[in-house]
Design an enzyme around this catalytic site. Structure first.
Site, short mmCIF file in Angstrom:
data_model
loop_
_atom_site.label_atom_id
_atom_site.label_comp_id
_atom_site.label_asym_id
_atom_site.label_seq_id
_atom_site.Cartn_x
_atom_site.Cartn_y
_atom_site.Cartn_z
N THR A 152 -19.50 15.67 -42.24
CA THR A 152 -19.26 16.30 -40.94
C THR A 152 -18.39 15.33 -40.17
O THR A 152 -18.39 14.11 -40.44
CB THR A 152 -20.57 16.52 -40.17
OG1 THR A 152 -21.16 15.24 -39.93
CG2 THR A 152 -21.53 17.37 -40.96
N GLU A 155 -21.90 22.24 -43.42
CA GLU A 155 -23.18 22.43 -44.11
C GLU A 155 -23.27 23.79 -44.80
O GLU A 155 -24.20 24.04 -45.56
CB GLU A 155 -24.34 22.33 -43.09
CG GLU A 155 -24.57 20.94 -42.52
CD GLU A 155 -23.65 20.62 -41.33
OE1 GLU A 155 -22.59 21.25 -41.20
OE2 GLU A 155 -24.02 19.73 -40.55
N LYS A 157 -26.68 24.06 -18.65
CA LYS A 157 -28.01 24.49 -18.21
C LYS A 157 -28.07 24.40 -16.70
O LYS A 157 -28.15 23.32 -16.12
CB LYS A 157 -29.09 23.61 -18.84
CG LYS A 157 -29.04 23.64 -20.35
CD LYS A 157 -30.21 22.90 -20.98
CE LYS A 157 -30.02 22.81 -22.47
NZ LYS A 157 -29.29 21.61 -22.90
N TRP A 208 -28.94 29.57 -18.86
CA TRP A 208 -27.88 29.07 -19.72
C TRP A 208 -26.56 29.74 -19.37
O TRP A 208 -26.48 30.96 -19.29
CB TRP A 208 -28.18 29.35 -21.19
CG TRP A 208 -29.29 28.51 -21.75
CD1 TRP A 208 -29.91 27.47 -21.14
CD2 TRP A 208 -29.89 28.67 -23.03
NE1 TRP A 208 -30.86 26.95 -21.98
CE2 TRP A 208 -30.87 27.66 -23.15
CE3 TRP A 208 -29.69 29.52 -24.11
CZ2 TRP A 208 -31.67 27.51 -24.29
CZ3 TRP A 208 -30.47 29.37 -25.24
CH2 TRP A 208 -31.45 28.38 -25.33
P1 ADP Z 1 -17.83 19.50 -36.38
O1 ADP Z 1 -19.28 19.40 -36.00
O2 ADP Z 1 -17.18 18.20 -36.47
O3 ADP Z 1 -17.05 20.44 -35.50
P2 ADP Z 1 -17.81 21.53 -38.43
O4 ADP Z 1 -16.41 21.90 -38.57
O5 ADP Z 1 -18.69 21.58 -39.62
O6 ADP Z 1 -17.84 20.06 -37.85
O7 ADP Z 1 -18.39 22.38 -37.25
C1 ADP Z 1 -19.18 23.52 -37.39
C2 ADP Z 1 -19.40 24.07 -36.02
O8 ADP Z 1 -18.18 24.60 -35.48
C3 ADP Z 1 -20.37 25.21 -35.95
O9 ADP Z 1 -21.69 24.75 -35.92
C4 ADP Z 1 -19.96 25.87 -34.64
O10 ADP Z 1 -20.50 25.21 -33.52
C5 ADP Z 1 -18.47 25.69 -34.63
N1 ADP Z 1 -17.82 26.90 -35.13
C6 ADP Z 1 -17.34 27.13 -36.37
N2 ADP Z 1 -16.78 28.34 -36.46
C7 ADP Z 1 -16.92 28.92 -35.25
C8 ADP Z 1 -16.56 30.19 -34.69
N3 ADP Z 1 -15.92 31.10 -35.40
N4 ADP Z 1 -16.88 30.43 -33.41
C9 ADP Z 1 -17.54 29.51 -32.67
N5 ADP Z 1 -17.90 28.30 -33.12
C10 ADP Z 1 -17.59 28.00 -34.40
#
Ligand code: ADP
Length: 457
Positions: free
Chosen positions: A102, A247, A356, A361
């Site tokens: 990540t 993940e 918050k 929210w």
């Molecule tokens: P990082 O935590 O560095 O951004 P990732 O690319 O694995 O690493 O991030 C996944 C996160 O990105 C998801 O948990 C979500 O919060 C956000 N995310 C991914 N795709 C979308 C989407 N289509 N819309 C909104 N949020 C998204």
């Protein structure tokens, strides 16, 4: 086992990841050797295989650093040593095939190991017509770094079906990308919304220059504003919004209208496409609140939890933690959202980005989408700032489009009809640009840091 490294991190962080993953061999483009040399001494990398870029692309200095020093090996020459001798090893489906870390937006980077089984099933599902719909007739161009969640799986699915693959290399500005799409007749591309925001602006400046003919654009990694979908469609692009994370290999859900959704108005259709869509086949999804499962009513928010054949059940070399995985085997995504009766997921926030305010929210994504629907706004991010009475209040950080101007009052007036009064940002600040993470997302942590002083602690 293939581990793609995030070259946009600081050298110390890359070294941490290399050591944590116990990486042994490095395959690297020659232009990146100076970066490698900055952290090499902190690692136990045993052999380094160098891929030379074409001479035309290399500056003299880069050429020197690749050719000059002793213990680098040439990647192509190394492959030739196996000619006629290579026997693929016996592999069981559960064996590890690859791993990604990540990017550490939420703490120390964590490693996810993907088995052959996970990647194969993920790849088959990605190719399905109602997922990415990729076949051998396609030319695919991921505008996604290979270290970001398996390059979103696009190299694997393209290889499986035999699609032509075109990579953009280091030229990621909108004009270069658009030139590449046209020259190579790209039919499928994918990237984070910030890439497409830039592309949409370039297309708006020179609408005739790039005939795109139904290019499919996978958008994910962050929420895509409905107006961006509308603008891209005007220029001949088809937007496919998907949700996922490192993940989840990463495909979790894709937003495709169902075949009986024929009477949606234009606005409803764009709002539907801007949802994160329905869970991919084999991915189970649920919303969890403190008091238990949340209903799929499109209103009740909960934490999105998923499980399935390509969803991680643990992090590499870290003790299992209830912060990340439930005792009954679900991944806690850290995303907050709703799911409607049709199964469409709508992410309202990341848990750490939620605002918050007075026990309620406020969804930063909803405010950002609405702000980016204003004709003068190029980019917008909404963050929480401390407040003594309400705990937190929203602050909007806005980049104005070149040649436009707008006041905070006008933007608040634009939002007012769509939100309750307490939802509206207390401040609107204008900036030249919003900082990006290593994967191109808005870096809200940096904005919170920068504008904390505007709150009232
Ligand atoms: P990082 O935590 O560095 O951004 P990732 O690319 O694995 O690493 O991030 C996944 C996160 O990105 C998801 O948990 C979500 O919060 C956000 N995310 C991914 N795709 C979308 C989407 N289509 N819309 C909104 N949020 C998204």
């Amino acid at each position: 086992m293939l581990h793609t490294l995030n070259l946009r991190l600081a050298p110390d962080d890359i070294a941490y990841i290399v050591n944590h993953a116990a990486d042994r061999f490095l395959i690297v483009d020659d232009v990146l050797l100076p970066l490698f040399e900055r952290f090499r001494h902190q690692t136990k990398i045993e052999r380094v295989f160098v891929v030379p870029l074409t001479r035309a692309d290399r500056s003299a200095e880069q050429a020197h650093s690749a050719d000059g020093v002793g213990d680098y090996e040439d990647y192509e020459a190394f492959l030739r040593t196996a000619e006629g001798r290579f026997r693929p090893p016996e592999i069981r489906e559960e064996d590890p095939a690859g791993m990604c870390y990540t990017s550490g937006t939420t703490g120390r980077p964590k490693g996810v190991v993907y088995s052959h089984r996970a990647l194969v099933i993920h790849t088959l599902v990605q190719a399905m017509p109602d997922a990415l719909n990729i076949s051998h007739r396609d030319t695919t161009t991921p505008v996604v770094p290979m270290f970001h969640a398996n390059g979103w799986g696009i190299p694997y699915v393209s290889t499986l079906v035999g699609a032509k693959q075109v990579f953009p290399g280091p030229h990621l500005d909108p004009e270069s990308l658009l030139d590449l799409f046209v020259e190579e007749r790209v039919t499928f591309t994918a990237g984070v919304p910030t890439i497409w925001l830039g592309i949409a602006q370039a297309l708006a400046r020179s609408p005739e220059r790039w005939p795109l003919h139904n290019i499919r654009m996978g958008v994910g990694g962050a929420a895509v504003p409905p107006d961006l979908i509308r603008t891209l469609e005007q220029f001949g692009c088809q937007v496919m919004h998907a949700w996922g994370m490192t993940e989840t290999s990463p495909l979790g859900s894709v937003s495709v209208p169902k075949r009986y959704m024929t009477d949606l108005s234009d606005g409803e259709l764009h709002r539907l496409k801007a949802t994160q869509g329905v869970a991919a086949p084999f991915v189970e999804m649920r919303l969890m609140r403190e008091e238990g499962l949340a209903p799929w009513d499109g209103v009740t928010m909960g934490e999105v939890q998923v499980r399935g054949p390509w969803i991680a059940g643990a992090y590499h070399n870290l003790p299992a933690s209830s912060d990340h995985f439930t005792s009954d085997g679900w991944l806690r995504t850290g995303d907050i959202g709703t799911i409607d009766e049709e199964g469409y997921l709508r992410i309202t926030d990341r848990m750490k980005d939620l605002i918050k305010s007075g026990g309620e929210w406020i969804s930063s994504i909803d405010l950002e989408n609405a702000l980016m629907g204003h004709p003068a706004v190029a980019e917008a991010a909404v963050i929480a700032i401390p407040d003594p009475k309400w705990q937190e209040r929203p602050l909007a950080v806005v980049v104005v489009k070149p040649g436009h101007s707008v006041t905070p009052e006008e933007l608040l007036g634009h939002l007012a009809p769509h939100f309750p009064k307490w939802y509206l940002p207390d401040h609107v600040v204008f900036v030249e640009e919003i900082p990006r993470t290593s994967t191109g997302k808005f870096m809200k942590s940096a904005l919170r840091e920068r504008f904390r002083g505007m709150g009232r602690p």
